[in-house]
Design a protein around this motif. Structure first.
Motif, PDB file in Angstrom:
ATOM      1  N   THR A 134       1.299  -1.418   0.063  1.00  0.00           N
ATOM      2  CA  THR A 134      -0.086  -0.061   0.233  1.00  0.00           C
ATOM      3  C   THR A 134       1.031   0.957   0.082  1.00  0.00           C
ATOM      4  O   THR A 134       0.042   2.148  -0.675  1.00  0.00           O
ATOM      5  N   THR A 135       1.587   1.513   0.710  1.00  0.00           N
ATOM      6  CA  THR A 135       2.757   2.512   1.179  1.00  0.00           C
ATOM      7  C   THR A 135       3.723   2.325  -0.645  1.00  0.00           C
ATOM      8  O   THR A 135       3.542   4.190  -0.491  1.00  0.00           O
ATOM      9  N   ASN A 173       0.694   1.350 -10.484  1.00  0.00           N
ATOM     10  CA  ASN A 173      -0.067   1.747 -10.267  1.00  0.00           C
ATOM     11  C   ASN A 173      -0.640   1.364 -12.029  1.00  0.00           C
ATOM     12  O   ASN A 173       0.505   2.008 -13.301  1.00  0.00           O
ATOM     13  N   ASN A 210       0.739   3.484  -3.374  1.00  0.00           N
ATOM     14  CA  ASN A 210       0.270   5.055  -2.573  1.00  0.00           C
ATOM     15  C   ASN A 210       0.908   6.351  -3.420  1.00  0.00           C
ATOM     16  O   ASN A 210       0.370   7.261  -3.647  1.00  0.00           O
ATOM     17  N   ARG A 239      -6.491  -4.766  -3.633  1.00  0.00           N
ATOM     18  CA  ARG A 239      -5.580  -3.376  -3.746  1.00  0.00           C
ATOM     19  C   ARG A 239      -5.785  -2.609  -5.102  1.00  0.00           C
ATOM     20  O   ARG A 239      -6.323  -1.766  -5.833  1.00  0.00           O
TER      21      ARG A 239
END
Ligand code: HEM
Length: 393
Positions: free
Chosen positions: A122-123, A392, A126, A363
């Motif tokens: 996630t980190t 992403n 993001n 995610r």
């Protein structure tokens, strides 16, 4: 492009990266005949039903013989590490370990490492950076090792998870196909890694806290030496297979265009993981020694023959990757072995796989990701990716 052919191509590259000559040879011979005698190497068995037949016949085919990998471990981890045992002794130890992995104990071992896995993915995503799934899985496996050793999270001088993984990996990488025994130097290297890992495990055993894994082994009646052997076995055989499988699962699902559907409907997850295990075969070969004459698939075997069980051909030759198809009964869970030595860590492995896949699918629902770069590992025993970066989309 995402389709079945891309997925197949990457899987082939992975196998060729690890075994550029052996892989095509084994697959080629397997397609020719289910049992082939290879002078100087052994008897290659490539059909799922026959592989299972050998694994189930413990009286004729043993794991701890002179040419199997079992005996290789003894000077490093001692004589009681499951992988180097056979017969009654092995059976008794497995029986005592019967209740080791209850759903509760597995959750306790996997949860902290899985939540660290989630926070790293996630980190990085993001922050708009790519993240290497292979590195994350090494961390996950290292976190599980720390739990198996019973290392308290706040222990002073606690080794980082990645270091724990590297230590485990340095032991398992001593094994090579065709290496009949270890040199004195390799034994010393292996022992030193085991020594570092065993330190905290012995402390946890002596404290006898059933909340820790070594304490649990003590509660099950293991002596300290037995507990150390079992823990060493778990550390060396339970890490590489996962670091091989999980990134390949992610790549396989992404390459074959299945991530989006799976992320929105999780009912197909169990069948998909099972099919991916069949298609990737993280532990591609098992070895046994014949200790009595016999017959495998019509081929005569002599006592002393080395039997090479080509799980990789037995499982992969059945069909392409298709989670919707029913699993042929002769292949059922063959990638975890069969019979007396069937993978005792399977519940733990499945919990790690499910937890990591969940993180990546969750995610994807929030924000789709894609594979941004990858490299396959070269010259390794267990085929896999060296890196698999996702970013992403
Ligand atoms: C995807 C992951 C995994 C795969 C594909 C796998 C596969 C296998 C296979 C094929 C065997 C049987 C070998 C033989 O009969 O020669 C085995 C045995 C074993 N596995 Fe796993 N394994 C995995 C994960 C794990 C994990 C996470 C652990 C523990 C932490 C573990 C611990 C063991 C142990 C201790 C044995 C030896 C059992 C015995 O000899 O009685 N494995 N595994």
């Amino acid at each position: 492009m995402t389709d079945a052919a891309t997925a197949e191509r990457w899987e082939r590259r992975i196998h060729l990266g690890a075994h550029p000559l052996l892989y095509p040879m084994i697959r080629g011979l397997g397609s020719l005949r289910p049992v082939v005698k290879l002078p100087g190497l052994g008897v290659l068995v490539s059909e799922a039903g026959l592989v299972r037949e050998v694994l189930m016949d413990q009286l004729k085919f043993v794991k701890n013989g002179p040419s199997g990998s079992g005996a290789l471990w003894t000077p490093v981890v001692g004589p009681k590490a499951l992988v180097n045992m056979d017969g009654e002794d092995h059976k008794k130890l497995r029986q005592r370990l019967g209740d080791l992995f209850t759903p509760r104990s597995v959750a306790g071992i996997v949860e902290p490492a899985a939540s660290a896995f989630e926070s790293r993915i996630t980190t990085e995503l993001n922050a708009g950076r790519s993240v290497d799934v292979v590195e994350c899985v090494k961390d996950l496996a290292g976190g599980v090792i720390s739990k198996l050793l019973g290392v308290p999270d706040d222990a002073p001088g606690r080794l980082p998870n990645k270091e724990l993984f590297n230590l485990g990996s340095s032991i398992s990488s001593l094994v090579r196909l065709g290496r009949p025994s270890l040199t004195a130097r390799q034994i010393a290297k292996g022992r030193s890694a085991v020594g570092i890992l065993a330190g905290p495990a012995r402390a946890a055993y002596r404290e006898s806290d059933p909340g820790t894994f070594p304490g649990r082994l003590r509660e099950l009646g293991m002596t300290e030496e037995e507990a150390m052997g079992i823990i060493s076995a778990f550390v060396m055989v339970g890490t590489e297979t996962l670091v091989s499988f999980l990134p390949r699962l992610v790549a396989l699902l992404s390459d074959s265009g299945r991530i989006e559907e799976l992320a929105s409907d999780r009912s197909a997850v169990p069948a998909t993981i099972n099919e991916a295990l069949r298609f990737t075969v993280p532990s591609p070969m098992m070895i046994r020694d014949a200790v009595a004459p016999g017959v495998i698939g019509g081929t005569e075997i002599r006592a002393g023959d080395r039997i090479l069980l080509s799980t990789v051909h037995a499982a992969k030759s059945l069909r392409g990757f298709d989670p919707a198809e029913a699993m042929p009964p002769q292949a059922r869970q063959l990638w975890f072995g069969a019979g007396a030595h069937f993978c005792i860590g399977m519940p733990l492995a499945m919990a790690e796989i499910n937890a990591a896949l969940d993180v990546l699918l969750d995610r994807y629902v929030q924000q789709p990701w894609t594979i941004s770069s990858r490299r396959v590992s070269r010259g390794v025993l267990i085929p896999g990716y060296k890196s698999l970066e996702v970013a992403n989309a």
